[in-house]
Design a protein around this motif. Structure first.
Motif, PDB file in Angstrom:
ATOM      1  N   ALA A  52      15.143  38.954   3.682  1.00 54.66           N
ATOM      2  CA  ALA A  52      13.685  39.014   3.825  1.00 54.66           C
ATOM      3  C   ALA A  52      13.317  39.700   5.136  1.00 54.66           C
ATOM      4  CB  ALA A  52      13.082  37.618   3.786  1.00 54.66           C
ATOM      5  N   VAL A  53      12.181  40.397   5.115  1.00 60.39           N
ATOM      6  CA  VAL A  53      11.673  41.085   6.307  1.00 60.39           C
ATOM      7  C   VAL A  53      10.182  40.796   6.428  1.00 60.39           C
ATOM      8  CG1 VAL A  53      11.342  43.303   7.471  1.00 60.39           C
ATOM      9  CG2 VAL A  53      13.353  42.949   6.003  1.00 60.39           C
ATOM     10  N   ILE A  54       9.735  40.499   7.638  1.00 58.87           N
ATOM     11  CA  ILE A  54       8.312  40.264   7.890  1.00 58.87           C
ATOM     12  C   ILE A  54       7.873  41.125   9.063  1.00 58.87           C
ATOM     13  CG2 ILE A  54       6.561  38.579   8.561  1.00 58.87           C
ATOM     14  CD1 ILE A  54       8.231  36.446   7.166  1.00 58.87           C
ATOM     15  N   GLY A  55       6.849  41.923   8.826  1.00 54.20           N
ATOM     16  CA  GLY A  55       6.263  42.748   9.884  1.00 54.20           C
ATOM     17  C   GLY A  55       4.915  42.191  10.299  1.00 54.20           C
ATOM     18  N   VAL A  56       4.692  42.071  11.594  1.00 55.21           N
ATOM     19  CA  VAL A  56       3.452  41.498  12.122  1.00 55.21           C
ATOM     20  C   VAL A  56       2.793  42.504  13.048  1.00 55.21           C
ATOM     21  CG1 VAL A  56       2.428  39.625  13.478  1.00 55.21           C
ATOM     22  CG2 VAL A  56       4.389  39.158  11.970  1.00 55.21           C
ATOM     23  N   LYS A  57       1.510  42.740  12.827  1.00 58.63           N
ATOM     24  CA  LYS A  57       0.723  43.620  13.696  1.00 58.63           C
ATOM     25  C   LYS A  57      -0.538  42.876  14.119  1.00 58.63           C
ATOM     26  CE  LYS A  57       0.961  47.472  14.640  1.00 58.63           C
ATOM     27  NZ  LYS A  57       1.353  48.235  15.859  1.00 58.63           N
ATOM     28  N   LYS A  58      -0.681  42.688  15.426  1.00 58.45           N
ATOM     29  CA  LYS A  58      -1.877  42.038  15.958  1.00 58.45           C
ATOM     30  C   LYS A  58      -2.936  43.093  16.249  1.00 58.45           C
ATOM     31  CE  LYS A  58       0.551  38.075  17.972  1.00 58.45           C
ATOM     32  NZ  LYS A  58       0.059  37.155  16.936  1.00 58.45           N
ATOM     33  N   GLY A  59      -4.170  42.763  15.906  1.00 59.27           N
ATOM     34  CA  GLY A  59      -5.270  43.686  16.117  1.00 59.27           C
ATOM     35  C   GLY A  59      -5.786  43.679  17.543  1.00 59.27           C
ATOM     36  N   GLN A  60      -6.885  44.370  17.741  1.00 60.14           N
ATOM     37  CA  GLN A  60      -7.441  44.557  19.083  1.00 60.14           C
ATOM     38  C   GLN A  60      -8.272  43.368  19.560  1.00 60.14           C
ATOM     39  OE1 GLN A  60      -9.538  48.222  18.439  1.00 60.14           O
ATOM     40  NE2 GLN A  60      -7.699  49.491  18.650  1.00 60.14           N
ATOM     41  N   ALA A  61      -8.508  42.413  18.661  1.00 64.91           N
ATOM     42  CA  ALA A  61      -9.289  41.231  19.026  1.00 64.91           C
ATOM     43  C   ALA A  61      -8.852  40.079  18.136  1.00 64.91           C
ATOM     44  CB  ALA A  61     -10.792  41.507  18.857  1.00 64.91           C
ATOM     45  N   PRO A  62      -9.140  38.844  18.536  1.00 64.04           N
ATOM     46  CA  PRO A  62      -8.756  37.700  17.712  1.00 64.04           C
ATOM     47  C   PRO A  62      -9.447  37.725  16.354  1.00 64.04           C
ATOM     48  CG  PRO A  62      -9.309  37.017  19.949  1.00 64.04           C
ATOM     49  CD  PRO A  62      -9.745  38.443  19.819  1.00 64.04           C
ATOM     50  N   GLY A  63      -8.822  37.059  15.388  1.00 60.93           N
ATOM     51  CA  GLY A  63      -9.385  36.982  14.046  1.00 60.93           C
ATOM     52  C   GLY A  63      -8.411  36.298  13.116  1.00 60.93           C
ATOM     53  N   PRO A  64      -8.684  36.296  11.831  1.00 59.23           N
ATOM     54  CA  PRO A  64      -7.814  35.621  10.863  1.00 59.23           C
ATOM     55  C   PRO A  64      -6.494  36.365  10.669  1.00 59.23           C
ATOM     56  CG  PRO A  64      -9.534  36.828   9.724  1.00 59.23           C
ATOM     57  CD  PRO A  64      -9.860  36.919  11.184  1.00 59.23           C
ATOM     58  N   THR A  65      -5.581  35.731   9.984  1.00 57.71           N
ATOM     59  CA  THR A  65      -4.312  36.361   9.604  1.00 57.71           C
ATOM     60  C   THR A  65      -4.343  36.642   8.111  1.00 57.71           C
ATOM     61  OG1 THR A  65      -3.052  35.274  11.365  1.00 57.71           O
ATOM     62  CG2 THR A  65      -1.818  36.054   9.450  1.00 57.71           C
ATOM     63  N   VAL A  66      -4.134  37.897   7.752  1.00 57.16           N
ATOM     64  CA  VAL A  66      -4.085  38.283   6.347  1.00 57.16           C
ATOM     65  C   VAL A  66      -2.664  38.708   6.001  1.00 57.16           C
ATOM     66  CG1 VAL A  66      -4.846  40.656   6.843  1.00 57.16           C
ATOM     67  CG2 VAL A  66      -5.051  39.759   4.523  1.00 57.16           C
ATOM     68  N   GLY A  67      -2.141  38.149   4.932  1.00 56.66           N
ATOM     69  CA  GLY A  67      -0.781  38.452   4.515  1.00 56.66           C
ATOM     70  C   GLY A  67      -0.757  39.258   3.227  1.00 56.66           C
ATOM     71  N   PHE A  68       0.235  40.123   3.122  1.00 50.97           N
ATOM     72  CA  PHE A  68       0.493  40.877   1.897  1.00 50.97           C
ATOM     73  C   PHE A  68       1.970  40.705   1.565  1.00 50.97           C
ATOM     74  CE2 PHE A  68      -3.165  42.925   3.782  1.00 50.97           C
ATOM     75  CZ  PHE A  68      -3.989  43.216   2.700  1.00 50.97           C
ATOM     76  N   ARG A  69       2.260  40.434   0.309  1.00 55.85           N
ATOM     77  CA  ARG A  69       3.644  40.205  -0.104  1.00 55.85           C
ATOM     78  C   ARG A  69       4.120  41.316  -1.036  1.00 55.85           C
ATOM     79  NH1 ARG A  69       5.423  39.176  -5.608  1.00 55.85           N
ATOM     80  NH2 ARG A  69       7.193  37.787  -5.596  1.00 55.85           N
ATOM     81  N   PHE A  70       5.357  41.798  -0.798  1.00 58.93           N
ATOM     82  CA  PHE A  70       5.961  42.867  -1.590  1.00 58.93           C
ATOM     83  C   PHE A  70       7.398  42.475  -1.925  1.00 58.93           C
ATOM     84  CE2 PHE A  70       3.086  44.457   1.672  1.00 58.93           C
ATOM     85  CZ  PHE A  70       2.096  45.061   0.899  1.00 58.93           C
ATOM     86  N   ASP A  71       7.755  42.499  -3.207  1.00 51.85           N
ATOM     87  CA  ASP A  71       9.131  42.175  -3.584  1.00 51.85           C
ATOM     88  C   ASP A  71       9.974  43.449  -3.610  1.00 51.85           C
ATOM     89  OD1 ASP A  71       7.637  42.999  -5.774  1.00 51.85           O
ATOM     90  OD2 ASP A  71       8.014  41.213  -6.949  1.00 51.85           O
ATOM     91  N   MET A  72      11.287  43.310  -3.356  1.00 53.11           N
ATOM     92  CA  MET A  72      12.160  44.463  -3.114  1.00 53.11           C
ATOM     93  C   MET A  72      13.312  44.599  -4.096  1.00 53.11           C
ATOM     94  SD  MET A  72      12.637  44.296   1.048  1.00 53.11           S
ATOM     95  CE  MET A  72      13.462  42.694   1.004  1.00 53.11           C
ATOM     96  N   ASP A  73      13.620  43.563  -4.872  1.00 50.98           N
ATOM     97  CA  ASP A  73      14.888  43.553  -5.596  1.00 50.98           C
ATOM     98  C   ASP A  73      14.834  44.302  -6.921  1.00 50.98           C
ATOM     99  OD1 ASP A  73      13.137  41.393  -6.324  1.00 50.98           O
ATOM    100  OD2 ASP A  73      14.763  40.464  -7.456  1.00 50.98           O
ATOM    101  N   ALA A  74      16.020  44.710  -7.375  1.00 51.10           N
ATOM    102  CA  ALA A  74      16.198  45.414  -8.641  1.00 51.10           C
ATOM    103  C   ALA A  74      16.808  44.473  -9.667  1.00 51.10           C
ATOM    104  CB  ALA A  74      17.082  46.645  -8.429  1.00 51.10           C
TER     105      ALA A  74
END
Length: 420
Positions: free
Chosen positions: A87-109
Motif C-alpha cells: 500500500a502507498v499513501i500520498g499526503v499533500k497539505k494545502g496553504q491553509a488549514p481545512g478538512p482532509t479529503v481522501g481518494f482511494r485507487f486500487d492497483m492489483d491485477a
C-alpha cells in the motif's frame, strides 16, 4: 503539472501484478508522488500486517519481489514493501488549514492470461501484459493512472486542507483495504471518494454513488486426515477429501433467506495424491454473499458449522481462515450530489445520474467508507462509465482511454470544491 495518464496506464497494463505483489506498481507510485512533493507513506507504515487477508505464499511474494527488481523497481523503495506491504499513501497539505479529503485507487491485477488476438487493443498497440498469466482485466491500471494524474493536478497545494491519496493493493478477493483501515490510515479523513471505471456503464455516463454492493466473506478451509492403502486397508485411513466433499454438498444445500438475497459458492476443492491412497489432506475455498451484512454473517456461521461437522463425521482435523471480506456500501447523499454537480462541468460527461446498482459484486473499499463514516465523515463510491469490448475479468477486457484524463479532471474539481 500534467502527467500523460494514458502512457502511464499502458505501462501499468503491460506489467500487471496480483494482490500483495504490486511491487513494481507501488514503487512507481512512490517515485511519482515524491517527485510531486508529496509526503509518502509506504511499507509497514500503511498496513497492519496480521490484518492482511489471503496473503500469497512467501515463495510467491519473493518471486514477485525479485521480478519487480529485474523490471526496474527502485530497490531502496521496494525493499520496504518486501513480504507484501504494497500500500502507498500520498499526503499533500494545502496553504491553509481545512478538512482532509481522501481518494482511494486500487492497483492489483488478476490471474488471467490476456488475449493475444489481433483485435484486442493492448495487443494491437503493443502494451499487452508481459507477465503471462496475469492481466489488468478490471481497470485497476486505469484507476492507478488517474490517481497519479490527480496527484499532479493538486501538487501545487493551492487549497485549504489536506489531500490523502490511498493506493490500495489486493482489492480482488476483497483482501487489501481492511489492513489499511486497521492501521488507522482512514481515521483522519473527513471526506472519502472511491471510484470504478466501466461496470457496464457506457462512456460519457457518470454515477455519483454506487448501490447494491454485497457483504461477503471468503474462507479457506483445510481438512487433515490419515493416508492409507485404498485397497488393502481403507478402514485405517481418514479421508480428508471425502470430508471436504461432504462439506461442499451441504454448503450448496443451504436454504435461501427471507432477510435478503444470498449467494454461496465453493470455488476450489482439491486434495489427494493417487488413486490407491486415501487422501490425508484436502483444501476448499468458499465465499458467501448477501445484500445484508447480518444475513451474510449468519450464512458464514452456517458454513463454518457444516465444515466442523463434516470434519467430525469423518474424524478429521480442520482449520478455517478468512481470506477476504467486504460489507455493503452506503453512500452519503451530500457527496453523491457534489460529485454529480462537478461531473456536469467536465466536458465529455453527457449523462449524470445519482446511483447505479452493482451487478451483485463486492468491494472492500466498503471498510474504508464505513470507517470514515464511523468517525463522523462522509463517503461515496462513484462510477465513471466506459465502453468495454469484453466483460470485467475477461481475457479481452479493455477500457476507453479517453476516460482517463476526464477522470483526472473530475476528481481534481471534486477535491478543490471540498477544499475551498
Amino acid at each position: 503539472m500534467e502527467l500523460d495518464v494514458i502512457a502511464l496506464r499502458r505501462d501499468l497494463h503491460a506489467h500487471p501484478e496480483v494482490g500483495f505483489t504490486e511491487f513494481r506498481t507501488a514503487a512507481k507510485v512512490v517515485e511519482i508522488l515524491l517527485s510531486l512533493g508529496y509526503e509518502v507513506q509506504y511499507g509497514e507504515e500503511t498496513m497492519d500486517g496480521p490484518s492482511r487477508r489471503g496473503l500469497p505464499s512467501e515463495e510467491a511474494l519473493e518471486e514477485a519481489y525479485q521480478r519487480a527488481l529485474r523490471d526496474g523497481a527502485n530497490p531502496d523503495i521496494v525493499s520496504k514493501m518486501r513480504g507484501g506491504y504494497t500500500a502507498v499513501i500520498g499526503v499533500k497539505k494545502g496553504q491553509a488549514p481545512g478538512p482532509t479529503v481522501g481518494f482511494r485507487f486500487d492497483m492489483d491485477a488478476l490471474p488471467i492470461r490476456e488475449s493475444a488476438d489481433a483485435d484486442h487493443a493492448p495487443q494491437a498497440k503493443g502494451f499487452r501484459s508481459v507477465y503471462e498469466g496475469s492481466m489488468h482485466a478490471c481497470a485497476h491500471d486505469g484507476h492507478t493512472a488517474v490517481g497519479l494524474g490527480l496527484a499532479a493536478k493538486l501538487a501545487d497545494g493551492s487549497f485549504h486542507g489536506t489531500v490523502k491519496l490511498i493506493f490500495q493493493p489486493a482489492e480482488e478477493g476483497v483482501r487489501g483495504a481492511y489492513a489499511i483501515v486497521q492501521k488507522g490510515c482512514l481515521d483522519d479523513v473527513d471526506y472519502l471518494f472511491c471510484h470504478h471505471q466501466g461496470t457496464d456503464v457506457p462512456t460519457g455516463e457518470f454515477h455519483g454513488g454506487g448501490q447494491g454492493f454485497l457483504a461477503s466473506t471468503k474462507l479457506a478451509a483445510r481438512f487433515y486426515g490419515v493416508s492409507s492403502h485404498a485397497g488393502a486397508s481403507p478402514e485405517k485411513g481418514r479421508n480428508a477429501l471425502l470430508g471436504a466433499a461432504t462439506a461442499l454438498m451441504n454448503i450448496h444445500a443451504l436454504p435461501r433467506f427471507s432477510t435478503g438475497s444470498t449467494r454461496v459458492n465453493v470455488g476450489v476443492l482439491e486434495g489427494g495424491t493417487a488413486a490407491n491412497i486415501v487422501p490425508e489432506f484436502a483444501r476448499m475455498v468458499i465465499e458467501t454473499r448477501s445484500v445484508s451484512e447480518e444475513t451474510n454473517n449468519d450464512l458464514e456461521q452456517r458454513v463454518r458449522r457444516i465444515i466442523a461437522h463434516s470434519a467430525e463425521m469423518h474424524e478429521l482435523r480442520y482449520e478455517i481462515d478468512v481470506i477476504g471480506a467486504a460489507i455493503p456500501i452506503r453512500c452519503d447523499e451530500e457527496l453523491v450530489q457534489l460529485a454529480m454537480e462537478e461531473a456536469r462541468q467536465v466536458e465529455g460527461f453527457h449523462t449524470v445520474k445519482a446511483s447505479v446498482e452493482s451487478a451483485m459484486g463486492s468491494e472492500d473499499a466498503s471498510f474504508m467508507i464505513r470507517r470514515v463514516q464511523e468517525k463522523g465523515g462522509k463517503g461515496t463510491y462513484m462510477i465513471i462509465g466506459s465502453h468495454l469490448p469484453a466483460p470485467h475479468h475477461h481475457p479481452k477486457f479493455d477500457i476507453e482511454e479517453e476516460i482517463l484524463p476526464r477522470g483526472v479532471e473530475l476528481l481534481s474539481r471534486i477535491a478543490r470544491r471540498v477544499l475551498t
